[in-house]
Design a protein around this motif. Sequence first.
Motif, PDB file in Angstrom:
ATOM      1  N   UNK A 211       0.834  -1.202   0.000  1.00 19.02           N
ATOM      2  CA  UNK A 211       0.000   0.000   0.000  1.00 19.02           C
ATOM      3  C   UNK A 211       0.870   1.254   0.000  1.00 19.02           C
ATOM      4  N   UNK A 212       1.918   1.262   0.816  1.00 20.23           N
ATOM      5  CA  UNK A 212       2.806   2.421   0.884  1.00 20.23           C
ATOM      6  C   UNK A 212       3.599   2.599  -0.408  1.00 20.23           C
ATOM      7  N   UNK A 213       4.031   1.494  -0.982  1.00 21.96           N
ATOM      8  CA  UNK A 213       4.755   1.551  -2.261  1.00 21.96           C
ATOM      9  C   UNK A 213       3.866   2.145  -3.360  1.00 21.96           C
TER      10      UNK A 213
ATOM     11  N   UNK B 293       6.892  14.242  -2.716  1.00 19.19           N
ATOM     12  CA  UNK B 293       7.849  13.235  -3.190  1.00 19.19           C
ATOM     13  C   UNK B 293       9.152  13.872  -3.660  1.00 19.19           C
ATOM     14  N   UNK B 294       9.212  15.200  -3.682  1.00 18.28           N
ATOM     15  CA  UNK B 294      10.394  15.895  -4.171  1.00 18.28           C
ATOM     16  C   UNK B 294      10.449  16.007  -5.677  1.00 18.28           C
ATOM     17  N   UNK B 295       9.573  15.295  -6.381  1.00 18.41           N
ATOM     18  CA  UNK B 295       9.604  15.266  -7.848  1.00 18.41           C
ATOM     19  C   UNK B 295       8.597  16.278  -8.396  1.00 18.41           C
ATOM     20  N   UNK B 296       8.910  17.537  -8.229  1.00 14.70           N
ATOM     21  CA  UNK B 296       8.032  18.604  -8.712  1.00 14.70           C
ATOM     22  C   UNK B 296       8.897  19.817  -9.040  1.00 14.70           C
ATOM     23  N   UNK B 297       8.768  20.308 -10.261  1.00 10.72           N
ATOM     24  CA  UNK B 297       9.594  21.452 -10.655  1.00 10.72           C
ATOM     25  C   UNK B 297       8.784  22.719 -10.868  1.00 10.72           C
TER      26      UNK B 297
ATOM     27  N   UNK C 282       3.325   5.900  -2.803  1.00 10.04           N
ATOM     28  CA  UNK C 282       4.485   6.742  -3.104  1.00 10.04           C
ATOM     29  C   UNK C 282       4.702   6.848  -4.607  1.00 10.04           C
ATOM     30  N   UNK C 283       4.605   5.727  -5.303  1.00 12.86           N
ATOM     31  CA  UNK C 283       4.804   5.744  -6.755  1.00 12.86           C
ATOM     32  C   UNK C 283       3.716   6.579  -7.435  1.00 12.86           C
ATOM     33  N   UNK C 284       2.486   6.475  -6.951  1.00 17.86           N
ATOM     34  CA  UNK C 284       1.405   7.293  -7.507  1.00 17.86           C
ATOM     35  C   UNK C 284       1.699   8.778  -7.293  1.00 17.86           C
ATOM     36  N   UNK C 285       2.288   9.106  -6.141  1.00 21.66           N
ATOM     37  CA  UNK C 285       2.671  10.491  -5.876  1.00 21.66           C
ATOM     38  C   UNK C 285       3.726  10.978  -6.848  1.00 21.66           C
TER      39      UNK C 285
END
Length: 212
Positions: free
Chosen positions: A90-92, A106-110, A95-98
């Motif tokens: 569930x956590x995986x 998730x840090x993946x945002x510019x 996080x991947x959906x995020x």
Amino acid sequence: MGGGVVGLREMKRARLVGAISDAAIGLFVARGFDAVSVAEVAAVAEVSKPTLFRYFPTKEDLVLHRFADHQDEAGRVVAGRAAGVSPLTALRLHFVAGLERFDPVTGLCDAPEVLAFHRLLYGTPSLVARLLAYTDRAEHALADALGGPDPLEALLAAGQIVTVQRILARENWRRIAQGERAAALLPEARAAAEGAFDRLAGGLTRLASVTE
């Protein structure tokens, strides 16, 4: 009717709190955290200092309010997972959906405003220090959701999971800050997350299995 009144009151409170925090972050980003006084924030937000301190006991809370909803996020994911899904799965998936929706957490945002916020957060020692307290609460919320016969075991597991997610997010943010684009980085970020959760599953075998 009473419930409706309470609900309206909470909505107004949430809007006020959000407006104060947004005003503060705008000033901090423009001029620096230490260069802006609480009085200036109150003036821009059009509230009194006592009102501001009622909702934000410290200056740092004005910034870290943005993390408030994430403190028990991992715990909510585990508690609300579908039948037949293990806690780690569930956590995986969460996080991947995020990552795939470029969620700032998730840090993946510019997005420019997100980059500015991250520079403010990680460039201010007092904010970094206070962030540790939020991490501690996240670990305990997740440990409560994980449950099990041994509370210490659950807390140790939660600490590992939260740390892995934090490191993944910080690495994504580091690369974004160096000029990489979120969309181009997504495949590597997804692979890194999958690998990290694989390693967690190898060590936290109880949480990788479906027991109920």
